[in-house]
Design a protein around this motif. Structure first.
Motif, PDB file in Angstrom:
ATOM      1  N   ASN A 424       0.962  -1.484  -0.014  1.00 57.10           N
ATOM      2  CA  ASN A 424      -0.046  -0.334   0.285  1.00 57.10           C
ATOM      3  C   ASN A 424       1.025   1.010   0.004  1.00 57.10           C
ATOM      4  OD1 ASN A 424      -2.204  -1.705   0.660  1.00 57.10           O
ATOM      5  ND2 ASN A 424      -1.769  -1.497   2.657  1.00 57.10           N
ATOM      6  N   GLY A 425       2.083   1.008  -0.849  1.00 52.95           N
ATOM      7  CA  GLY A 425       2.977   2.147  -0.305  1.00 52.95           C
ATOM      8  C   GLY A 425       3.979   2.715   0.493  1.00 52.95           C
ATOM      9  N   ILE A 426       3.542   2.020   0.982  1.00 57.29           N
ATOM     10  CA  ILE A 426       4.424   2.039   2.771  1.00 57.29           C
ATOM     11  C   ILE A 426       5.548   0.910   3.099  1.00 57.29           C
ATOM     12  CG2 ILE A 426       3.735   2.418   5.500  1.00 57.29           C
ATOM     13  CD1 ILE A 426       1.203   3.373   4.744  1.00 57.29           C
ATOM     14  N   GLU A 427       6.547   1.196   3.507  1.00 58.03           N
ATOM     15  CA  GLU A 427       7.087   0.401   3.597  1.00 58.03           C
ATOM     16  C   GLU A 427       7.619   0.034   5.315  1.00 58.03           C
ATOM     17  OE1 GLU A 427      11.908   0.793   4.128  1.00 58.03           O
ATOM     18  OE2 GLU A 427      11.810  -0.077   2.132  1.00 58.03           O
ATOM     19  N   TYR A 428       7.740  -1.654   5.727  1.00 59.72           N
ATOM     20  CA  TYR A 428       7.723  -1.829   6.755  1.00 59.72           C
ATOM     21  C   TYR A 428       8.935  -2.182   6.804  1.00 59.72           C
ATOM     22  CZ  TYR A 428       2.706  -1.539   6.388  1.00 59.72           C
ATOM     23  OH  TYR A 428       1.204  -0.163   6.419  1.00 59.72           O
ATOM     24  N   GLU A 429       9.467  -2.499   7.493  1.00 59.69           N
ATOM     25  CA  GLU A 429      11.429  -2.619   7.796  1.00 59.69           C
ATOM     26  C   GLU A 429      11.019  -4.007   8.421  1.00 59.69           C
ATOM     27  OE1 GLU A 429      14.774   0.057   9.327  1.00 59.69           O
ATOM     28  OE2 GLU A 429      14.089   1.097   7.344  1.00 59.69           O
ATOM     29  N   VAL A 430      12.176  -5.460   7.801  1.00 60.29           N
ATOM     30  CA  VAL A 430      12.033  -6.012   9.146  1.00 60.29           C
ATOM     31  C   VAL A 430      13.151  -6.799   8.733  1.00 60.29           C
ATOM     32  CG1 VAL A 430       9.236  -7.040   8.640  1.00 60.29           C
ATOM     33  CG2 VAL A 430      11.148  -7.809   6.790  1.00 60.29           C
ATOM     34  N   ASP A 431      13.333  -7.496   9.598  1.00 55.63           N
ATOM     35  CA  ASP A 431      14.623  -8.608   9.868  1.00 55.63           C
ATOM     36  C   ASP A 431      14.747  -9.586   9.115  1.00 55.63           C
ATOM     37  OD1 ASP A 431      16.517  -6.508  12.151  1.00 55.63           O
ATOM     38  OD2 ASP A 431      14.635  -7.282  12.998  1.00 55.63           O
ATOM     39  N   CYS A 432      13.357 -10.161   8.866  1.00 51.49           N
ATOM     40  CA  CYS A 432      13.540 -11.704   8.612  1.00 51.49           C
ATOM     41  C   CYS A 432      12.073 -11.159   7.156  1.00 51.49           C
ATOM     42  CB  CYS A 432      12.635 -12.739   9.576  1.00 51.49           C
ATOM     43  SG  CYS A 432      12.656 -14.423   8.511  1.00 51.49           S
ATOM     44  N   ILE A 433      12.082 -12.313   6.369  1.00 52.40           N
ATOM     45  CA  ILE A 433      10.713 -13.099   5.657  1.00 52.40           C
ATOM     46  C   ILE A 433      10.301 -14.207   5.532  1.00 52.40           C
ATOM     47  CG2 ILE A 433       9.706 -11.638   3.150  1.00 52.40           C
ATOM     48  CD1 ILE A 433      11.290  -9.481   3.036  1.00 52.40           C
ATOM     49  N   VAL A 434       9.283 -14.395   6.310  1.00 51.33           N
ATOM     50  CA  VAL A 434       9.133 -15.628   5.944  1.00 51.33           C
ATOM     51  C   VAL A 434       8.289 -16.026   4.498  1.00 51.33           C
ATOM     52  CG1 VAL A 434       7.581 -17.906   6.864  1.00 51.33           C
ATOM     53  CG2 VAL A 434       9.078 -15.886   8.456  1.00 51.33           C
ATOM     54  N   PHE A 435       8.509 -16.957   3.856  1.00 48.19           N
ATOM     55  CA  PHE A 435       7.179 -16.774   2.786  1.00 48.19           C
ATOM     56  C   PHE A 435       6.019 -17.673   2.683  1.00 48.19           C
ATOM     57  CE2 PHE A 435      10.410 -14.567   0.644  1.00 48.19           C
ATOM     58  CZ  PHE A 435      10.306 -13.905  -0.097  1.00 48.19           C
ATOM     59  N   ALA A 436       5.760 -17.761   3.280  1.00 47.73           N
ATOM     60  CA  ALA A 436       4.111 -18.683   3.423  1.00 47.73           C
ATOM     61  C   ALA A 436       3.134 -19.046   2.141  1.00 47.73           C
ATOM     62  CB  ALA A 436       3.233 -18.684   4.673  1.00 47.73           C
ATOM     63  N   THR A 437       4.249 -18.324   1.020  1.00 48.73           N
ATOM     64  CA  THR A 437       3.313 -19.207  -0.291  1.00 48.73           C
ATOM     65  C   THR A 437       3.412 -20.191  -1.312  1.00 48.73           C
ATOM     66  OG1 THR A 437       5.596 -18.633  -1.231  1.00 48.73           O
ATOM     67  CG2 THR A 437       4.006 -16.502  -1.137  1.00 48.73           C
ATOM     68  N   GLY A 438       3.248 -21.264  -0.417  1.00 47.10           N
ATOM     69  CA  GLY A 438       2.232 -22.112  -0.835  1.00 47.10           C
ATOM     70  C   GLY A 438       3.524 -22.983  -2.467  1.00 47.10           C
ATOM     71  N   PHE A 439       2.656 -23.383  -2.838  1.00 50.89           N
ATOM     72  CA  PHE A 439       3.463 -24.487  -3.879  1.00 50.89           C
ATOM     73  C   PHE A 439       2.785 -25.024  -4.775  1.00 50.89           C
ATOM     74  CE2 PHE A 439       3.835 -26.502   0.946  1.00 50.89           C
ATOM     75  CZ  PHE A 439       4.556 -25.975   0.906  1.00 50.89           C
ATOM     76  N   GLU A 440       3.516 -25.582  -5.666  1.00 49.62           N
ATOM     77  CA  GLU A 440       3.139 -25.678  -7.029  1.00 49.62           C
ATOM     78  C   GLU A 440       2.032 -25.964  -7.917  1.00 49.62           C
ATOM     79  OE1 GLU A 440       6.042 -25.335 -10.467  1.00 49.62           O
ATOM     80  OE2 GLU A 440       7.171 -24.138  -9.541  1.00 49.62           O
ATOM     81  N   VAL A 441       1.146 -25.778  -8.576  1.00 46.37           N
ATOM     82  CA  VAL A 441       0.343 -26.382  -8.931  1.00 46.37           C
ATOM     83  C   VAL A 441      -0.444 -25.771 -10.242  1.00 46.37           C
ATOM     84  CG1 VAL A 441      -2.584 -26.667  -8.452  1.00 46.37           C
ATOM     85  CG2 VAL A 441      -1.092 -26.151  -6.835  1.00 46.37           C
TER      86      VAL A 441
END
Ligand code: NDP
Length: 599
Positions: A424-441
């Motif tokens: 939404n145009g806002i930067e959220y600073e983080v130390d870690c990104i967890v990808f809970a983005t699933g699997f190829e289908v």
């Protein structure tokens, strides 16, 4: 009576809202929006659960049966074959152990939300008592090892070995299986049990490679970084800002643990999940031990019958799944509705669906202190458009002052920078990104399997399992020009919500076919084209999940991200799992191996 509030006007209003929400999420790149976890991204699929990479001399062995995959599918194939007296079996697995899904998915809070007494196969044979009504990932993994030990599978497996290709060698009537360890293994029969949700995917977000902090995919949880275990207590995160991308079935299970451990948690949501009550409870061991012989088969059949809309005398499992399906299929018991025909049934199902979704949306209002966040957590689509979820801690997590839901109004994350995530145009600073983005289908079969399969004259399996030309198989298990190959999966076969049930039925069928081949001293087993054509026609005629329903759903992997599957033959067996299992059993008892050519 209370159906009277669901007037045509109300239904129209809801349909309109659902379509508006869907439209926000439709993207031209549909199923192409994902990045493969290869090349620059291959570190996302490395195995974090092994102590060290194994090195060994290449194998040049020959086996009667090679099974690719040591998840429940591969294990059940081996178990049923062992029971049928086969011994010369080699299982090849890329992971460092048995378990498949349960080997990889060890994220905190990973649970199976199908009841353990139906999900864990062969409980009567092993005598195992699951601790709770819903088993968790570590218990599933423990159970896989128990099953493997009981049936001698540790002596029949090579781990940390990835198959790279499979070629049919006509002169020898055998398959040549090559691996990343330079093995060249010959096999008379090959079973492909590579898992329908096995290849993690990443969203193609701009800047995904620029992030300087730590990242990983949920199916390769980095406990070294987070600390803690499957039960939570991720102590290393207490001074960390964590961003989670995704709010699917996986995310909703790990987010409560991240919320209680991280300094700050930002959850980036594109589409809310439908999260219902789970209500887990401890197993009464006495009750389980006193069940009559054959109880598990009976319970599984009862559960899947309810889910398929078949009449049953009682609901043995009695949980969120069976409740919802009993309501959705209530018309089966209502003679007036049945008389009202397709339209009346469609409307009854739509109302039952709406009631369910209203309950789920109300849950968000009831559990959340902040009503704006509650509003953002409400799913607006039909219950089966996306994987329904059951969790008693997820929604409440957002009452914690450190847990922030960043709803993106269906747009997803804008980009990733070196410091964090922009939405939404806002930067959220983080130390870690967890990808809970699933699997190829829905991507190419070989890409998901991770290896090519070349049949007679070098024919690629893509020809048979092509989404654009249309799937072509016999019972989903056999393909022409691929003699002695067996495909475990979901295409053109009976898919059950207890996936291990469908896998076990495939394993039982496999063991039967190979026993018959042994009896007849057959060297090859292959389906005949005429029977394949008949089976494809059956799948087309029975295709139950209507194109229209899928088109009205919000995008997700169920509808190929909105690019709805156009060919009815690319479906599972529309008569439901029970009808399919019965059909297979009938085929076996008839005994003529109709549709297969044995030479
Ligand atoms: P999913 O594919 O279901 O979810 C992926 C998530 O990532 C979605 O919420 C998706 O949003 C989100 N996403 C993708 N791209 C972006 C982006 N650019 N910005 C923001 N969000 C994004 O994967 P899961 O791993 O959650 O689940 C996969 C399957 O695994 C389940 O459906 C289920 O079959 C199985 N599973 C089973 C469990 C069980 O209890 N038996 C538990 C966990 C998983 P969007 O919805 O908008 O696409």
């Amino acid at each position: 009576m209370d159906n009277q509030v669901y007037t045509e006007e109300k239904l129209k209003e809801v349909r309109k809202k659902y379509l508006e929400e869907r439209d926000k999420r439709l993207r031209e790149d549909a199923n192409q929006q994902w990045k493969e976890t290869s090349g620059d991204f291959s570190y996302f699929v490395e195995d974090p659960y092994i102590d060290q990479k194994e090195s060994r001399e290449p194998l040049q062995t020959k086996h009667q049966i090679v099974i690719i995959g040591a998840g429940f599918g591969g294990m059940l194939a081996a178990v049923r074959l062992v029971e049928a007296g086969f011994d010369d079996i080699l299982i090849i697995e890329k992971a460092g152990g048995f378990g498949g899904t349960w080997y990889w998915n060890r994220y905190p809070g990973a649970y199976c939300d199908v009841e353990s007494y139906v999900y864990l196969p062969m409980l009567e044979e092993t005598g195992f008592i699951p601790k709770e009504k819903y088993t968790n990932a570590s218990e599933c993994l423990e159970y896989c090892n128990i099953l493997a030990k009981k049936y001698g599978l540790f002596e029949k497996v090579i781990f940390q070995t990835e198959v790279v290709s499979n070629k049919w060698v006509e002169e020898k009537n055998e398959w040549l299986v090559e691996t990343d360890k330079q093995d060249a293994i010959s096999a008379q029969f090959v079973v492909h049990s590579n898992g329908p949700l096995n290849r993690p995917k990443l969203p193609g977000i701009n800047g995904i490679n620029d992030f300087k902090g730590h990242t990983f995919h949920t199916s390769r949880w980095d406990y070294e970084y987070t600390g803690g275990s499957h039960s939570g207590d991720l102590s290393n995160l207490k001074d960390k800002r964590v961003g989670v991308i995704g709010t699917g079935a996986t995310a909703i299970q790990c987010i409560p643990h991240l919320g209680s451990s991280a300094k700050e948690l930002y959850v980036f949501q594109r589409t809310p999940s439908a999260v219902d009550i789970r209500n887990n409870r401890i197993t009464d061991a006495n009750w389980l031990q006193n069940q009559e012989s054959g109880w598990q088969a009976k319970r599984r059949r009862n559960y899947e019958s309810i889910i398929s809309g078949l009449p049953v005398e009682e609901d043995l499992v009695d949980d969120g799944w069976t409740d919802a399906f009993k309501d959705l299929f209530a018309f089966m018991q209502d003679s007036d509705l049945l008389k009202a025909g397709v339209e009346g049934i469609g409307k009854a199902m739509e109302i039952a669906d709406l009631k369910k979704m209203e309950k789920i949306r109300k849950l968000a209002s009831d559990l959340l202190e902040d009503q704006e966040t509650a509003e953002n957590l409400k799913p607006y689509y039909r219950w089966l458009c996306k994987r329904p979820c059951f969790n008693d801690d997820y929604l409440k997590t957002y009452n914690l002052s450190n847990a922030h839901l960043i709803d993106t109004n269906g747009n997803g994350v804008d980009k990733i920078t070196s410091n964090g995530i922009v939405a939404n145009g806002i930067e959220y600073e983080v130390d870690c990104i967890v990808f809970a983005t699933g699997f190829e289908v829905g991507t190419d079969y070989s890409r998901r399997a991770g290896y090519d399969i070349l049949g007679r004259d070098g024919l690629n399996i893509e020809e048979k399992f092509s989404m654009t030309k249309g799937y072509e198989s016999l019972f989903g298990l056999h393909a022409k020009e691929f003699p002695n190959a067996f495909f475990f999966g979901i295409g053109q076969t009976g898919f059950s919500s207890t996936y291990t049930y469908a896998l076990d039925e495939q394993a039982i069928h496999l063991a039967y076919v190979l026993s018959k081949a042994r009896e007849k001293c057959a060297i090859t087993v292959e389906p005949v084209q005429e029977s394949i054509d008949e089976w494809v026609q059956t799948i087309i005629e029975k295709a139950r999940i209507s194109k229209e329903f899928q088109e009205q759903c919000t995008p997700g992997y169920y509808n190929l991200e909105g690019a709805v599957n156009q060919l009815p033959q690319n479906n599972t067996y529309g008569g439901g799992p029970i009808e399919f299992f019965d059909l297979m059993e009938e085929w076996r008892s008839e005994g003529s191996l109709k549709g297969l050519e044995l030479k």
